[in-house]
Motif scaffolding. Sequence first.
Motif, short mmCIF file in Angstrom:
data_model
loop_
_atom_site.label_atom_id
_atom_site.label_comp_id
_atom_site.label_asym_id
_atom_site.label_seq_id
_atom_site.Cartn_x
_atom_site.Cartn_y
_atom_site.Cartn_z
N GLU A 87 40.15 51.90 44.91
CA GLU A 87 40.98 50.73 45.18
C GLU A 87 42.43 50.82 44.85
O GLU A 87 42.86 51.43 43.85
CB GLU A 87 40.52 49.47 44.22
CG GLU A 87 41.43 48.21 44.22
CD GLU A 87 41.21 47.31 43.26
OE1 GLU A 87 41.71 46.00 43.71
OE2 GLU A 87 40.71 47.38 42.22
N ASP A 89 46.19 50.03 45.35
CA ASP A 89 47.18 48.69 45.39
C ASP A 89 48.57 49.19 46.08
O ASP A 89 49.47 49.96 45.35
CB ASP A 89 47.38 48.11 44.07
CG ASP A 89 48.47 46.84 44.43
OD1 ASP A 89 48.79 46.37 45.40
OD2 ASP A 89 48.89 46.16 43.27
N ASP A 92 51.75 48.87 43.75
CA ASP A 92 51.88 49.53 42.64
C ASP A 92 53.19 50.37 42.73
O ASP A 92 53.25 51.22 43.48
CB ASP A 92 50.63 50.46 42.36
CG ASP A 92 51.05 51.36 40.99
OD1 ASP A 92 49.84 51.90 40.75
OD2 ASP A 92 51.90 51.21 40.56
N LYS A 452 41.46 42.21 42.77
CA LYS A 452 42.87 41.79 43.27
C LYS A 452 43.19 42.27 44.79
O LYS A 452 43.29 41.46 45.62
CB LYS A 452 43.94 42.31 42.17
CG LYS A 452 45.40 41.92 42.71
CD LYS A 452 46.42 42.65 41.66
CE LYS A 452 46.69 44.04 42.11
NZ LYS A 452 47.47 44.31 43.43
N THR A 453 43.28 43.57 44.85
CA THR A 453 43.78 44.01 46.45
C THR A 453 42.80 43.57 47.36
O THR A 453 41.70 44.07 47.41
CB THR A 453 43.91 45.61 46.30
OG1 THR A 453 44.91 45.80 45.23
CG2 THR A 453 44.55 45.90 47.70
N THR A 457 44.64 39.07 47.14
CA THR A 457 45.72 39.50 47.73
C THR A 457 45.40 39.79 48.95
O THR A 457 44.21 40.26 49.34
CB THR A 457 46.74 40.65 46.99
OG1 THR A 457 45.77 42.05 47.29
CG2 THR A 457 47.04 40.39 45.68
N GLY A 459 45.99 42.41 50.56
CA GLY A 459 45.98 43.89 50.81
C GLY A 459 46.80 44.78 51.60
O GLY A 459 46.52 46.10 51.99
N ASP A 578 52.37 43.49 47.31
CA ASP A 578 51.09 42.89 48.26
C ASP A 578 50.87 41.58 47.54
O ASP A 578 50.61 41.20 46.34
CB ASP A 578 49.67 43.80 47.55
CG ASP A 578 48.66 43.35 48.37
OD1 ASP A 578 48.53 42.40 49.19
OD2 ASP A 578 47.38 43.71 47.84
N THR A 602 40.76 44.68 38.09
CA THR A 602 41.52 45.64 39.00
C THR A 602 41.47 46.88 38.67
O THR A 602 41.85 47.13 37.29
CB THR A 602 42.78 44.84 39.52
OG1 THR A 602 43.52 45.83 40.49
CG2 THR A 602 43.65 44.70 38.36
N ASP A 604 44.29 48.39 39.18
CA ASP A 604 45.88 48.75 39.50
C ASP A 604 46.52 49.02 37.96
O ASP A 604 45.87 48.30 37.17
CB ASP A 604 46.38 47.65 40.32
CG ASP A 604 45.85 47.76 41.89
OD1 ASP A 604 45.67 48.72 42.41
OD2 ASP A 604 45.92 46.75 42.60
#
Length: 754
Positions: A87, A89, A92, A452-453, A457, A459, A578, A602, A604
């Motif tokens: 994953e 993000d 970030d 999350k991503t 969100t 993405g 994002d 997540t 992230d």
Amino acid sequence: MTTNATQSRYRIEGMDCASCASKIDTAVRRMPGVSEVSVSVTAGTMTIHHDNTSDLDAIAKKVKGLGYSVAPLTSGRATAPNRTGGEHDPGDPAGHDHDDHDHDHADHKGDDHATPAPADKMEGLHGHDHGPTDGSWWRSKKGRLTIACGAALIAAYAIGQFVPSIASYAFIAAMLVGLIPIARRAIMAAMAGTPFSIEMLMTIAAVGAVFIDAGEEAAAVVFLFLVGELLEGVAARRARASIQALTALVPKTALLEENGQTREVPADSLAVGAIILVRPGDRIPADGVIVSGEGSIDESPVTGESTPVSKGVGANTFAGTVNIDAALRLRVTAAASDNTIARVVKLVEEAQESKAPTERFIDRFSKYYTPGVVVVAALVAIIPPLLFAGQWGEWVYKGLAILLIGCPCALVISTPAAIAASLSSGARRGLLLKGGAVLENIGKVTAIALDKTGTLTAGKPKVTDIIAFDRNEADVLKYASALETGSSHPLAIAILGKATDEKVAVPQVTDAKALGGKGVTASVDGTEVFLGSPKAAGERVPLPAEHQARITALNDEGKTVSVLIIGDTLAGAIAMRDEPRPDALAGLKALTDAGIKTVMLTGDNTRTATAIGKQLGIEVRAELMPEDKQRIVGELKAQGFIVAKVGDGINDAPALAAADVGIAMGGGTDVALETADAAVLHGRVADIAAMIDLSKRTMANIRQNITMSLGLKAVFLVTTVIGITGLWPAILADTGATVLVTMNALRLLRSPTA
């Protein structure tokens, strides 16, 4: 047919009620080498798991011997390319590496999907046809038999009026018109391992009625039985058509471009990589990627989205959607047998073959229930005359009525009818659930762990802030987009997207260079321009404290900041993140309002995750490895929660497997659909709550069905024993309960607000 495979699928025609599936299941399960059988009435399919000792020809003949037609199904699925595992993000701040910028557009070729050979057709015996699958009901064999039986019954009544002396024979003849096919099926089912079939109960009751001089009622009961089966077939056809109708959305022809020429070809002949032209107003004939053109596409037939979606070069399109306002050229990315609609239909059919826990319980219950009914009916017919000097004719009549009342058809169909309707309804709304067990379990969920991503969100990062230091905001965006032109980096795409939205005139650049880990430079109108990380920018020109504070504040909000330097001047900065999906806040609120605990898991960084979590009001667990997510899911389960895990289906595979229910978010790719137990096709967080609501409504519908089927039987059992009702009301009770249960289940095909 090949005998070395471990799984074979068949299309079964003429199977439109629960007893049909039960008889086929029992017969095939007894064949050598068969380990598992899954039969779906609504989908009209059968899947068998077997070893190399199985004779598939003999299995097909066994099913045909029961009165059904059989055709093998070959798999239309192909393996799609996997998405990336970890994953990442794009929002970030630590993850924006300008060295990854690629200023040359890559040509992404479509992956080849092998087109399966068409299934070989096998001629079957259409001796058992509960209802039409195509055409009008009266053209089916069962429809014609019902009409013939009804006509014979009317003729018998007429004969009874004019020649009363032979009326009883006329009614017996009318009864035999319908009973002979029923009895033949009963005998075949008994020989295949199902002695207590509904047809056998019907045959015993009708023959017994003749022996107690109730031929008129026997003829009427047989006719009503056929009418009931016909109604079951019509209802099953409606449920089947609700999902199969999706296939009708795909046009039969397509405009293929070859050697500069355009010609019309069958849509199912399109190969992966072919270029097709889609005119305004036309339906898109295949899954594809836009290679030229830009316009709005109505995706409501596939995704349920109420408003058209604007799409341009590089955007994915679905077969069956409508191109509204511009000519588009597409590159085909999936064969006809593997497009989005075909995959959805196949997944729903496979899901309908897997039994839910409630359905399995009802099946086991009916195996004891039906013989029990026969025993009770026999005792009612025999004990009063033998022990209490009752009249044989009266009590045999009551025993036969109980035999008809006890037919388990309505009970057996109560669960699969509701589940099939729900699976079809969900698929039409972009909610895929892989079987009845998933449909049952998801309504019991008390905690949901979400990525999350790409889940909470979108993405994809978007420009959130344009900060002007020495130049105005328009100049900052103009120069930044000039440097990012041609790059495929997610942050570059975000800047270029913002420039397109703002209709910025992007200047030409020369001498563009990527600086590893720092940013990118180029010459614009003879002036050197730099765009990169704040640290790299600080190495070129001093960053005043107030500007540094502004950048730090943006970073604390989980945003990535790129700084623009024109010449030796600090011109400005662009912040990107994002962003949450538009419906994420409302979707999470719907879950919490339903009493479900929500938590974000997540990989992230904590700063980014916390910023998004605060915005959405959700508990956050950040900087997690895949095994950490799996551990947290296990901890939630240990605390007594029934846990659903929502993710992209790849980087969260351990957590998805550990959860009670795994849900994939995305656009219906093979990866998303095959990894989890369920999938939300058009990526709305609110659809998770809709999936849970669908489960709860389905289970309520099943409880209603079981109550109706058993309740009616209980009432008529009592009234029959005390002499109020007889054979006619008995068969009406069975047929009526079956029709009521089926029609109640079909209510699930409608939307919740309907």
